[in-house]
Design an enzyme around this catalytic site. Sequence first.
Site, short mmCIF file in Angstrom:
data_model
loop_
_atom_site.label_atom_id
_atom_site.label_comp_id
_atom_site.label_asym_id
_atom_site.label_seq_id
_atom_site.Cartn_x
_atom_site.Cartn_y
_atom_site.Cartn_z
N THR A 55 11.59 -1.17 -11.95
CA THR A 55 12.20 -1.50 -10.66
C THR A 55 13.68 -1.18 -10.72
O THR A 55 14.31 -1.35 -11.76
CB THR A 55 12.01 -3.01 -10.39
OG1 THR A 55 10.62 -3.27 -10.20
CG2 THR A 55 12.79 -3.49 -9.17
N ARG A 85 -1.05 -5.96 -2.98
CA ARG A 85 -0.17 -6.98 -3.56
C ARG A 85 1.29 -6.64 -3.30
O ARG A 85 1.71 -5.49 -3.40
CB ARG A 85 -0.41 -7.04 -5.08
CG ARG A 85 0.57 -7.92 -5.85
CD ARG A 85 1.64 -7.08 -6.53
NE ARG A 85 2.46 -7.89 -7.46
CZ ARG A 85 3.58 -7.45 -8.02
NH1 ARG A 85 4.03 -6.23 -7.78
NH2 ARG A 85 4.27 -8.22 -8.84
N VAL A 86 2.07 -7.64 -2.94
CA VAL A 86 3.51 -7.47 -2.76
C VAL A 86 4.22 -8.37 -3.75
O VAL A 86 3.88 -9.55 -3.89
CB VAL A 86 3.91 -7.82 -1.31
CG1 VAL A 86 5.42 -7.85 -1.15
CG2 VAL A 86 3.29 -6.81 -0.34
N GLY A 87 5.19 -7.81 -4.47
CA GLY A 87 5.96 -8.58 -5.45
C GLY A 87 7.25 -9.11 -4.87
O GLY A 87 7.39 -9.27 -3.64
N ASP A 88 8.23 -9.34 -5.74
CA ASP A 88 9.47 -9.99 -5.30
C ASP A 88 10.49 -9.02 -4.70
O ASP A 88 11.39 -9.45 -3.97
CB ASP A 88 10.11 -10.74 -6.47
CG ASP A 88 10.51 -9.80 -7.60
OD1 ASP A 88 9.70 -8.91 -7.95
OD2 ASP A 88 11.63 -9.94 -8.13
N GLY A 141 7.19 -10.18 -10.92
CA GLY A 141 7.53 -10.54 -9.55
C GLY A 141 7.00 -11.87 -9.04
O GLY A 141 7.69 -12.57 -8.30
N THR A 187 14.59 -7.87 -11.43
CA THR A 187 13.48 -7.06 -11.94
C THR A 187 12.70 -7.88 -12.94
O THR A 187 13.29 -8.60 -13.75
CB THR A 187 13.99 -5.77 -12.59
OG1 THR A 187 12.88 -5.10 -13.22
CG2 THR A 187 15.04 -6.03 -13.66
N GLY A 188 11.37 -7.79 -12.88
CA GLY A 188 10.56 -8.56 -13.82
C GLY A 188 9.21 -8.89 -13.23
O GLY A 188 8.75 -8.22 -12.31
#
Lengths: 331, 331
Positions: free
Chosen positions: B197, B225-228, B251, B248-249
């Site tokens: 990211t 799927r949606v992350g952070d 999410g 970043t990580g």
Amino acid sequence: MKSGIFCVFLLVSFFLGDHGLFAQGHYTIVIHGGAGNVDRERVPADREAEFFARLNEALDAGEAILKAGGSSLDAVEAAVRILEDSPKFNAGRGAVFTYGGGNELDASIMCGREIAAGAVAGVTNVRNPISTARLVMENSPHVLLTGRGAEQFAAEQGVEIVDPSYFFDQYRFDQLQETLRRRQESGYLHPDAGMGTVGAVALDMHGNLAAATSTGGMTAKRYNRVGDSPIIGAGTYANNASCAVSATGHGEYFIKYAVAYDISARMLYKGAGLEEAAGSIIHGTLKDLNVSGGLVAVDRDGNVAMPFNTTGMFRGYARSDGERFVRIFAD
Amino acid sequence: MKSGIFCVFLLVSFFLGDHGLFAQGHYTIVIHGGAGNVDRERVPADREAEFFARLNEALDAGEAILKAGGSSLDAVEAAVRILEDSPKFNAGRGAVFTYGGGNELDASIMCGREIAAGAVAGVTNVRNPISTARLVMENSPHVLLTGRGAEQFAAEQGVEIVDPSYFFDQYRFDQLQETLRRRQESGYLHPDAGMGTVGAVALDMHGNLAAATSTGGMTAKRYNRVGDSPIIGAGTYANNASCAVSATGHGEYFIKYAVAYDISARMLYKGAGLEEAAGSIIHGTLKDLNVSGGLVAVDRDGNVAMPFNTTGMFRGYARSDGERFVRIFAD
């Protein structure tokens, strides 16, 4: 003497263990069915009675679970399902229509004990989005699933899939036509057009907090817009160390000000009380920006806050001490 | 005497007005290209040099804008576009592949002066998702647009639309095959599978903060799927009163702990410094949960924090005092 000490030990374990430090067998559930600027004179008595009946039914469903020693997570899901199934509210059946004439549903749920959460956005054929949000939390490693993917997940999990026409409500459809007639050149919409988001927060007898929110979003929304309801930290938050929150209002601002998480942060970092923390954002920050909305919240001691800066918010709570409160307007 | 007082007045207006109380014509930009557990021995020198070149190029693009008195918003967008265009990072070209063999891109941007934000999730044909996120912020009343709707909005706004094959990268495709081979029965994935990211935060000479984040998410992600990264408050946050953050990580945890907003809240409500606020979440909360990740942050005084709890994070910063820093590993 020895058995006396053992009894004290058992008692202490009971209160400090599974049951939390501050829970002594009492429970609280608080629900909302949206905040908005409604003219009291424009709501006929029979329509008001119908709203009261649905809010009481949702409280009953949640309270029955809490009274039997069930979890706050089960209670908020049950309460929100009742509101989703009622066409009176902008969630599940009776959701507002999109610009294209469909319904796109968003929901999220959070467990304050495990800091676990699940959410879906933009689903069109899931009868109870809140239950799919819970399955995302429990049966997937993810927090947020969207659109077709979320629907596929829901189907694989065996939840009730309905034909999109199930969500149709004539009143909401007329609302879309009216909104489209009045809309500006740009095709955008009035922030009040989404009134009716539903939600619930609860504290159970084990000291666990949970929050749930479900919505159809804004009338005439376009471009697969997602508001605050399925966003953890914006429309929904729960943490056993602080509080559980479910919000309703002009979603974009609830995202930008991370409203639900902000209340928890003010409690944890400033030592603010629930009422103060919830009030500062609704009657302070958002009111100053002319942003309308409200929220319901409960803290780990069972304190309740239900601030809103509109003329009305469908809301109510039920408690283990027998108190029951249901109101629409400010008084 | 009179003109002397007038000069003092002008000077005070200059510093307190548009230019902020703490800005005296200095700027800072900080970027990242993802955090992960990378074995130093496994990164050949020529590959490392390539990463350094791209990070420097991104810093150059952002710094040129800031040095000329441009806005932090323009600077973070320009820096992130460079990283999106490079196949070395998991954003734009070179994004990881989904379970179905496609690329779904997420991005968000936030302006700390106006508390304005825009984001897109799950777009498949937009060359630079970060620029579409900015258009959502500036040309729509919304914060988050998703999937096909976001793509339609992007097309209407006239941004560069590409064939989805533009995002193809052989290394990422092989990574998907490897992930699928090793995947467990459930079809889910290793949290480290999304490393790469990208993001940027900046303080401009006018005292304004901005943050931007862009990603392809996790290798083999499913169900839309949606992350952070596209979630304001989770992967991205900016507020002139506190700081700008890009994370970043893993999410899902960055959403549940509202990581980016939490840093701002700790500064505003506890009086924590940037380093302390950013460190407590990355080296405290997340590390304790065994959750890997990192972030870059800058506060309104130009202080920089770049904590990560992995073996490496692609990162760097450039400042008006001429200091330039680019690193991959912890030393």
